[in-house]
Design a protein around this motif. Structure first.
Motif, short mmCIF file in Angstrom:
data_model
loop_
_atom_site.label_atom_id
_atom_site.label_comp_id
_atom_site.label_asym_id
_atom_site.label_seq_id
_atom_site.Cartn_x
_atom_site.Cartn_y
_atom_site.Cartn_z
N TYR A 128 0.83 -1.20 0.00
CA TYR A 128 0.00 0.00 0.00
C TYR A 128 0.87 1.25 0.00
O TYR A 128 1.90 1.31 0.67
CB TYR A 128 -0.92 0.03 1.22
CG TYR A 128 -1.93 -1.08 1.24
CD1 TYR A 128 -3.10 -1.00 0.50
CD2 TYR A 128 -1.71 -2.23 2.01
CE1 TYR A 128 -4.03 -2.03 0.52
CE2 TYR A 128 -2.62 -3.27 2.04
CZ TYR A 128 -3.78 -3.17 1.29
OH TYR A 128 -4.69 -4.18 1.30
N GLY A 129 0.41 2.27 -0.73
CA GLY A 129 1.12 3.53 -0.75
C GLY A 129 0.62 4.51 0.28
O GLY A 129 1.36 5.34 0.79
N LYS A 130 -0.68 4.39 0.63
CA LYS A 130 -1.30 5.33 1.58
C LYS A 130 -2.23 4.58 2.54
O LYS A 130 -2.76 3.52 2.21
CB LYS A 130 -2.10 6.39 0.83
CG LYS A 130 -1.29 7.31 -0.06
CD LYS A 130 -2.08 8.57 -0.43
CE LYS A 130 -3.41 8.24 -1.08
NZ LYS A 130 -4.16 9.47 -1.42
N MET A 131 -2.44 5.18 3.69
CA MET A 131 -3.32 4.58 4.69
C MET A 131 -4.75 4.44 4.17
O MET A 131 -5.44 3.46 4.48
CB MET A 131 -3.30 5.43 5.97
CG MET A 131 -4.19 4.89 7.08
SD MET A 131 -3.61 3.34 7.79
CE MET A 131 -2.41 3.95 8.97
N VAL A 132 -5.20 5.39 3.36
CA VAL A 132 -6.58 5.33 2.88
C VAL A 132 -6.83 4.08 2.04
O VAL A 132 -7.92 3.50 2.07
CB VAL A 132 -6.97 6.61 2.11
CG1 VAL A 132 -6.17 6.74 0.80
CG2 VAL A 132 -8.46 6.64 1.81
N ASP A 133 -5.83 3.65 1.29
CA ASP A 133 -5.98 2.45 0.46
C ASP A 133 -6.09 1.19 1.33
O ASP A 133 -6.89 0.29 1.04
CB ASP A 133 -4.80 2.31 -0.51
CG ASP A 133 -4.71 3.49 -1.46
OD1 ASP A 133 -5.75 3.98 -1.91
OD2 ASP A 133 -3.57 3.92 -1.75
N TYR A 134 -5.29 1.14 2.38
CA TYR A 134 -5.38 0.03 3.32
C TYR A 134 -6.72 0.05 4.04
O TYR A 134 -7.37 -0.99 4.22
CB TYR A 134 -4.22 0.11 4.31
CG TYR A 134 -4.19 -1.02 5.32
CD1 TYR A 134 -4.36 -2.34 4.93
CD2 TYR A 134 -3.97 -0.75 6.67
CE1 TYR A 134 -4.33 -3.38 5.86
CE2 TYR A 134 -3.92 -1.77 7.60
CZ TYR A 134 -4.10 -3.09 7.19
OH TYR A 134 -4.07 -4.10 8.11
#
Length: 379
Positions: A128-134
């Motif tokens: 994952y690149g960002k917390m929102v994607d996780y």
């Protein structure tokens, strides 16, 4: 007090009062407090007091803010700090919570935690690149693999990030806490850039634009003035009148605990809380007023007599990790004190029934919410 008498006699409405008048209601003398409480209590639509049976899962305790009253935030070096929960850990806790009949998965984490190197590295290791994607993925997993409905509370977010998470959340939340920029210079918020009022107002407003059922509220006892309490409530009211998405407002009292910067600061008095809850009920129509019962264990009942009609999320399994020294009351105890005030304790979902429609919920959340709501209505 003339203002209170005029409200009682209906010579004026609450909407006609100036900010000064509203501030004076928060300064009402003890002999008139019962009148204020009764006025607020008369606005309740029924005798139901609601709660949501939830499981509270802190995804990470890393946060860029460092509030003077916080005992949630941890640093990466703190022993036992939750850096980032893995998907299997989250799912295991969710599955355990199903045994208790929980229907809300409350996901909380520190603001912009993925700006911290150690969190970012773990995210990258998981792809994952960002917390929102996780967050999108573990919320979607919750919907697919469990009977629970996700509610995410993670600080300020961009419009696009909120739009993404709306697909997999039935509701979201962010406490305004205060609209006072002055408090950014005090021990409460001077190390917390995310608490800048205009940022939080923008987030709450964007939730309205996106039609996300929303929870917000204020925190009292952190150095605010009465006039600032009024301004904070009116700020929320203005947003809600434009978008209609705020389903509940929390009136939360600061509670000093050992180890925080403000550990020697006093909590607001019971009368301060009573007057604030009463004023909030008078100001808002068709919005629940919530008081956390675990922060008011011995005095919770009085708030049922001044407009409070919701206890918020209560977990039979997990702690309140934001207020770790304040355990939840048991549901039996909560039912007992609610009945003792002539109210009925009613379970609700993380999304209020009036928001269960295609305008507010996504295809991924609508059918499941409707099914669970029908089950509650039949019980």
């Amino acid at each position: 007090m003339e203002i209170l008498n005029n409200l009682k006699s209906k010579k004026v409405s609450i909407e006609e009062l100036s900010k000064e008048d509203l501030s004076n209601l928060l300064k009402v003398k003890s002999s008139k407090i019962i009148d204020l409480m009764n006025l607020a209590n008369e606005k309740k639509e029924n005798n139901n007091t609601t709660y949501s049976k939830n499981v509270f899962i802190p995804i990470t305790e890393i946060c860029k803010n460092d509030c003077g009253y916080c005992n949630f935030k941890k640093s990466p070096d703190d022993k036992g700090a939750i850096i980032l929960k893995k998907l299997d850990e989250i799912l295991n806790t969710l599955k355990e919570s199903e045994k208790y009949g929980c229907k809300e998965a409350l996901f909380t984490f520190g603001e912009d935690a993925d700006e911290e190197k150690v969190v970012k590295e773990i995210l990258e290791d998981m792809g994952y690149g960002k917390m929102v994607d996780y967050t999108y993925d573990f919320c979607k997993s919750t919907l697919i693999n469990t009977n629970l409905l996700p509610h995410t509370n993670c600080g300020n977010m961009s419009y696009n990030d909120m739009k993404k998470l709306k697909e997999v959340n039935v509701s979201m939340g962010l406490m305004l806490e205060t609209s006072s920029k002055r408090l950014m210079e005090t021990i409460a918020h001077k190390k917390s850039p995310g608490k800048l009022p205009k940022r939080r107002i923008k987030t709450i407003t964007n939730a309205g634009k996106l039609k996300i059922p929303y929870t917000t509220g204020i925190l009292i006892g952190i150095g605010e003035k009465k006039e600032e309490i009024v301004d904070s409530l009116l700020t929320i009211k203005k947003i809600h009148e434009k978008y209609g998405h705020i389903q509940e407002i929390i009136i939360q009292n600061f509670t000093p605990t050992s180890g925080i910067e403000m550990e020697n600061y006093p909590s607001p008095s019971l009368m301060d809380m009573v007057k604030t809850v009463s004023l909030a009920k008078l100001l808002f129509d068709n919005v629940s007023i919530q008081v956390p019962p675990n922060l008011n264990y011995d005095t919770a009942q009085i708030f049922l007599l001044c407009g409070c009609d919701d206890w918020g999320g209560v977990s039979p399994l997990t702690n309140d990790y934001v207020n770790s020294t304040s355990p939840w009351p048991t549901l039996d105890y909560l039912n007992e004190l609610t009945l003792d005030c002539g109210n009925l304790l009613k379970e609700r979902l993380a999304v209020y029934e009036k928001y269960i429609n295609n305008d507010y919920l996504s295809p991924l959340t609508y059918d499941k919410s409707l099914k669970l709501q029908n089950e509650i209505n039949k019980s």
